[in-house]
Scaffold this active site. Structure first.
Site, PDB file in Angstrom:
ATOM      1  N   GLN A  41      -0.853  30.788   1.443  1.00  0.00           N
ATOM      2  CA  GLN A  41      -0.908  30.297   2.822  1.00  0.00           C
ATOM      3  C   GLN A  41       0.412  30.573   3.536  1.00  0.00           C
ATOM      4  OE1 GLN A  41      -0.699  25.963   3.468  1.00  0.00           O
ATOM      5  NE2 GLN A  41      -2.603  26.122   4.602  1.00  0.00           N
ATOM      6  N   GLY A  42       0.388  31.487   4.491  1.00  0.00           N
ATOM      7  CA  GLY A  42       1.581  31.823   5.251  1.00  0.00           C
ATOM      8  C   GLY A  42       1.690  30.980   6.510  1.00  0.00           C
ATOM      9  N   TYR A  43       2.093  29.735   6.347  1.00  0.00           N
ATOM     10  CA  TYR A  43       2.198  28.805   7.477  1.00  0.00           C
ATOM     11  C   TYR A  43       3.651  28.431   7.754  1.00  0.00           C
ATOM     12  CZ  TYR A  43      -2.789  27.758   8.200  1.00  0.00           C
ATOM     13  OH  TYR A  43      -4.112  27.819   8.518  1.00  0.00           O
ATOM     14  N   SER A  44       4.228  27.613   6.859  1.00  0.00           N
ATOM     15  CA  SER A  44       5.559  27.051   7.103  1.00  0.00           C
ATOM     16  C   SER A  44       6.623  28.136   7.210  1.00  0.00           C
ATOM     17  CB  SER A  44       5.937  26.084   5.984  1.00  0.00           C
ATOM     18  OG  SER A  44       5.092  24.950   5.986  1.00  0.00           O
TER      19      SER A  44
ATOM     20  N   ASN B  53       4.288  12.580   5.207  1.00  0.00           N
ATOM     21  CA  ASN B  53       3.815  11.203   5.394  1.00  0.00           C
ATOM     22  C   ASN B  53       4.203  10.628   6.752  1.00  0.00           C
ATOM     23  OD1 ASN B  53       2.676  11.391   2.908  1.00  0.00           O
ATOM     24  ND2 ASN B  53       3.812   9.695   1.989  1.00  0.00           N
ATOM     25  N   GLU B  54       5.347  11.070   7.300  1.00  0.00           N
ATOM     26  CA  GLU B  54       5.724  10.609   8.635  1.00  0.00           C
ATOM     27  C   GLU B  54       4.694  11.068   9.679  1.00  0.00           C
ATOM     28  OE1 GLU B  54       9.223  10.629   6.029  1.00  0.00           O
ATOM     29  OE2 GLU B  54       7.672  12.114   6.484  1.00  0.00           O
TER      30      GLU B  54
ATOM     31  N   GLU C   5      -8.427  20.257   4.614  1.00  0.00           N
ATOM     32  CA  GLU C   5      -7.575  19.882   3.491  1.00  0.00           C
ATOM     33  C   GLU C   5      -7.511  18.370   3.368  1.00  0.00           C
ATOM     34  OE1 GLU C   5      -3.344  21.449   1.697  1.00  0.00           O
ATOM     35  OE2 GLU C   5      -3.480  21.154   3.850  1.00  0.00           O
TER      36      GLU C   5
ATOM     37  N   SER D   3       3.254  28.666  -1.632  1.00  0.00           N
ATOM     38  CA  SER D   3       2.921  28.420  -3.036  1.00  0.00           C
ATOM     39  C   SER D   3       2.263  29.640  -3.676  1.00  0.00           C
ATOM     40  CB  SER D   3       1.979  27.220  -3.153  1.00  0.00           C
ATOM     41  OG  SER D   3       2.592  26.041  -2.685  1.00  0.00           O
TER      42      SER D   3
END
Length: 394
Positions: free
Chosen positions: A126-129, A380-381, A244, A161
């Protein structure tokens, strides 16, 4: 009638149970019981076993090669595979990009990619962040410029990942500059052997190199690899994240099983003149976790009931994801506590295979890896913001 208690569901449960008893490799069971993530090859092997059974994609519709199972059947499948110490399926291809391909992809894209996701031949990352664009993903700066029949892609992805094991990447890129930063983002399907792609694994706290940074330098991607419409990538990306989080309904199942591992280890660990399991302070910690895990599992069942009824689950997915990450961290911490000093027999990066037994090194590795669960899949924020907005109207 309670969920999963019909004669049909009970028969299905027995079918899955028999299949797992006969087909989950013993080496894979041992790795999962030790708290270690399967290797890419082990994930592929498990996917191949399920694929040959016709269970390669439990959440996909039959028309695309899936099982067509109901949400109840999927929940039963997760319960039984967890009880058999089988791992969850690797989700990047199956749950994140596969459904977007069969929903928005062209006929050619469906024919090319979907069968290879099912069989496990293709491994997707997954090429996101990106640096400075993690939770604030709309700030991504990787750019794709149209050049005839290709896009020229330049940028960097981070926390990708298993990119070192992947042969495909679904990648969010900026194709235009708009007033609203969420606009102008597109979703490309990129072959990882394309010239200009550099993958650099790096170690995390658990001294594993399962995450990487990916550099894209003048990477030529055919326009035919654009998924859906140009500029609609943010919408597709949100669908992926929502999907997800929807899968969180079964997280309590796996957590329950891990608590079982902790309980089993405590019954084998000697503390002074008695087994650790008989220590009242330890039992109190374990009982409290069991209560809280049971609560999150029940919330998952409520999500399942809403799914069956076609009711919007609201922010419940965010609630479960947030709570699951906290409980997983506490569970793995208690697991390490059951080992005492033996937990320090950690298998550091570069150590020879077999230097430290899996059942000794696994719990510490699981504990260290669990720290990331409150960050990935939406920190989580961010989950608390979603809950505040959707549940409390703030």
């Amino acid at each position: 009638m309670s969920i999963g208690s019909s004669e049909e569901d009970l028969a299905f449960r027995l079918e899955v149970r028999r299949f797992c008893a006969q087909n989950v490799p013993s080496s894979l069971r041992a790795r999962v019981r030790a708290g270690l993530r399967p290797t890419p090859e082990e994930f592929r092997n498990w996917q191949d076993i399920l694929y040959k059974q016709g269970w390669g994609a439990p959440t996909w519709p039959r028309e695309y090669g899936g099982t067509g199972w109901s949400p109840v059947q999927f929940h039963i499948f997760e319960q039984e595979t967890a009880a058999a110490d089988a791992p969850p399926q690797f989700h990047q291809g199956l749950e994140l990009i596969g459904p977007i391909i069969f929903t928005y992809g062209t006929a050619e894209q469906k024919a090319r990619y979907l069968p290879r996701i099912l069989s496990g031949e293709d491994w997707w990352c997954q090429g996101y962040s990106e640096p400075q664009a993690g939770s604030d993903l709309a700030s991504l700066r990787t750019r794709a410029v149209r050049d005839g029949d290709h896009y020229i892609v330049n940028g960097q992805k981070l926390w990708t990942s298993y990119a070192y094991a992947a042969n495909r990447m679904f990648c969010l890129v900026r194709t235009s500059d708009e007033a609203r930063k969420q606009d102008g983002i597109s979703l490309l399907l990129i072959d990882m052997d394309t010239p200009g792609i550099t993958v650099r694994p790096f170690q995390t706290l658990d001294e594993q190199a399962h995450v990487t940074e990916v550099f894209l330098d003048n990477v030529r991607v055919p326009v035919s690899h654009l998924l859906g419409e140009e500029g609609r990538g943010w919408s597709y990306g949100k669908v992926l994240l929502d999907r997800e989080r929807a899968l969180t309904a079964t997280l309590g199942v796996r957590l329950t099983r891990q608590l079982g591992y902790v309980s089993e280890r405590a019954r084998e660990t000697i503390e002074g003149d008695r087994v650790l399991y008989r220590n009242p302070a330890f039992r109190a910690k374990l009982a409290q976790l069991e209560i809280e895990v049971q609560a999150i599992d029940q919330m998952g069942l409520r999500m399942l009931a809403d799914n069956v009824a076609g009711v919007d689950t609201g922010p419940r997915g965010s609630m479960i994801k947030l709570r699951w990450s906290e409980l997983l961290q506490r569970t793995t911490e208690l697991w390490v506590e059951t080992l005492g000093y033996d937990a320090m027999r950690f298998a550091p990066a570069g150590s020879a295979p077999g230097t430290v037994a899996q059942d000794q090194s696994g719990p510490m590795t699981a504990y260290l890896h669990s720290r990331v669960t409150s960050i990935y899949g939406g920190a989580n924020e961010i989950q608390r913001n979603i809950i505040a907005r959707r549940a409390l109207g703030l």
